[in-house]
Design an enzyme around this catalytic site. Sequence first.
Site, PDB file in Angstrom:
ATOM      1  N   GLY A 121       0.784  -1.228   0.000  1.00 26.38           N
ATOM      2  CA  GLY A 121       0.000   0.000   0.000  1.00 26.38           C
ATOM      3  C   GLY A 121       0.811   1.271   0.000  1.00 26.38           C
ATOM      4  O   GLY A 121       0.276   2.351   0.267  1.00 26.38           O
ATOM      5  N   GLU A 162       4.364  -6.578   0.545  1.00 20.32           N
ATOM      6  CA  GLU A 162       3.653  -6.999  -0.665  1.00 20.32           C
ATOM      7  C   GLU A 162       3.165  -5.809  -1.478  1.00 20.32           C
ATOM      8  O   GLU A 162       1.961  -5.603  -1.660  1.00 20.32           O
ATOM      9  CB  GLU A 162       2.477  -7.915  -0.287  1.00 20.32           C
ATOM     10  CG  GLU A 162       1.601  -7.330   0.799  1.00 20.32           C
ATOM     11  CD  GLU A 162       0.537  -8.288   1.294  1.00 20.32           C
ATOM     12  OE1 GLU A 162      -0.652  -7.997   1.070  1.00 20.32           O
ATOM     13  OE2 GLU A 162       0.906  -9.285   1.930  1.00 20.32           O
ATOM     14  N   ARG A 189       0.809  -1.669  -6.169  1.00 15.64           N
ATOM     15  CA  ARG A 189       0.647  -0.347  -6.760  1.00 15.64           C
ATOM     16  C   ARG A 189       2.000   0.357  -6.944  1.00 15.64           C
ATOM     17  O   ARG A 189       2.281   0.924  -8.001  1.00 15.64           O
ATOM     18  CB  ARG A 189      -0.254   0.505  -5.865  1.00 15.64           C
ATOM     19  CG  ARG A 189      -0.450   1.930  -6.354  1.00 15.64           C
ATOM     20  CD  ARG A 189      -0.944   2.830  -5.215  1.00 15.64           C
ATOM     21  NE  ARG A 189      -2.088   2.261  -4.540  1.00 15.64           N
ATOM     22  CZ  ARG A 189      -3.348   2.472  -4.891  1.00 15.64           C
ATOM     23  NH1 ARG A 189      -3.619   3.242  -5.930  1.00 15.64           N
ATOM     24  NH2 ARG A 189      -4.341   1.941  -4.216  1.00 15.64           N
ATOM     25  N   TYR A 201     -13.412   4.701  -7.051  1.00 16.02           N
ATOM     26  CA  TYR A 201     -12.763   5.331  -5.900  1.00 16.02           C
ATOM     27  C   TYR A 201     -12.666   6.851  -6.000  1.00 16.02           C
ATOM     28  O   TYR A 201     -11.999   7.466  -5.156  1.00 16.02           O
ATOM     29  CB  TYR A 201     -11.334   4.784  -5.740  1.00 16.02           C
ATOM     30  CG  TYR A 201     -11.233   3.296  -5.667  1.00 16.02           C
ATOM     31  CD1 TYR A 201     -11.972   2.550  -4.745  1.00 16.02           C
ATOM     32  CD2 TYR A 201     -10.369   2.602  -6.522  1.00 16.02           C
ATOM     33  CE1 TYR A 201     -11.863   1.172  -4.685  1.00 16.02           C
ATOM     34  CE2 TYR A 201     -10.247   1.218  -6.458  1.00 16.02           C
ATOM     35  CZ  TYR A 201     -11.003   0.517  -5.542  1.00 16.02           C
ATOM     36  OH  TYR A 201     -10.886  -0.843  -5.476  1.00 16.02           O
ATOM     37  N   CYS A 205     -22.832   3.141 -20.779  1.00 11.90           N
ATOM     38  CA  CYS A 205     -24.176   3.702 -20.545  1.00 11.90           C
ATOM     39  C   CYS A 205     -24.420   3.888 -19.054  1.00 11.90           C
ATOM     40  O   CYS A 205     -25.329   3.283 -18.466  1.00 11.90           O
ATOM     41  CB  CYS A 205     -25.232   2.787 -21.170  1.00 11.90           C
ATOM     42  SG  CYS A 205     -25.122   2.702 -22.960  1.00 11.90           S
TER      43      CYS A 205
END
Length: 414
Positions: free
Chosen positions: A227, A270, A273, A313, A341
């Site tokens: 993170g 881990e 990102r 988000y 749509c």
Amino acid sequence: MSERVTNSVDFYQGNNPQDLIRQYGSPLYVYNERVFREKCKTMKTLCPYSGFRVNYAIKANSNLTLMAIALEEGLKADVSSAGEIVAALAAGYKADDLFFIANNISEDEMKFAIDKNVILSVDSLSQLETYGRINRGGKIAVRFNTGIGGGHHEKVVTGGDDTKFGILTAYVPEVKALLSKYELQLVGINHHIGSQFAQELYIDGVVTLLNIAREFDTLEFVDFGGGFYIPYHKQDGEKAFDLKPVGKSLAEHMQKFSAQYGKELVCMIEPGRFIAAECGVLLGTVHAVKKLGAVNYAGTDMGFSVFARPTLYDSHHDVEVYRDGEITGAEVLVNIVGNQCESGDYIANKRLLPPLKERDVLGVLDTGAYGFSMSSQYNHRQRPAEVLIRVDGSVKLIRRRETYEEMLVNMQGL
């Protein structure tokens, strides 16, 4: 000025975004191998602790080529499903390289991991009981909820009271009872507090998880999650955080803990990102422009089936404009929207950009993580191709564009 971010890192390495679109179609995910490798190296050298291990979280981007590059750079892998185990093995990883951090999985998926000899982490007493019942005497890891959480959006906070993840510290006695009941060996514990959080929270989580580790004497590793923050507002001058203090503090805590514990445990992180996001740009094409009241709209082929993060988000991604001719005109506020749509289908709202035209190519920055991996076939839109700009500047197709026939292949008519 429109291309200043990608120019500052020589992202395209002599390749023209419009030419890439012409060759591989629009929309298109473009990855830079050099940037990806640099991020791998940054993480690999983050922590001066001899037992330090980096697991690339392949849910961020599971393209086989990128996974293979991460493996070449010495990273192991964090997987979150049986499918990701299959993909990681196909990319060249071995079972010992993988850590399966599971959430609410079936017995069949547990058995799949057991049969592949992949260490599995469970995050509820219920799942621990299920695992013990189907694999008595096996090795297992447990995900705890340390009560610490943080992130850029409530949907990415994975620790604390208002989240589905982990076993609360108060249930350590129940964990011990289940381990004993099924003769399980607890080889690891882990947690994850969220994404894009303040660095101080990470070290708070390290201290709390190590306090839990003292409750168990069979551990081989602890996993502190990922993170780590990346700057998404580069066009406004936002800079990356200096992660060296985090790595130094992590090493100090691990060294002190290992001395007290009586053996050196493996220390895992881990990041997904951090490694993949900045290596990727999503290219798309403007197909329509219009004004509704005071609002300018640029309609593109980058709907949320291609890139879901802004819709899911409210995430910010910088946008660059590429045009064969000169880009002129005073900047105006524009909403960049997709072709789904849905009213929530947008890439960027209220951005100051030069007046856009049909056939302009836009580059959505920092989309290497949770871009293609979260794409879908909604509205029966084809998922895009992915290309890699190699270190030498050559371009390699690493996933071809989906065809309509492939979208229908698993369906059965009447």
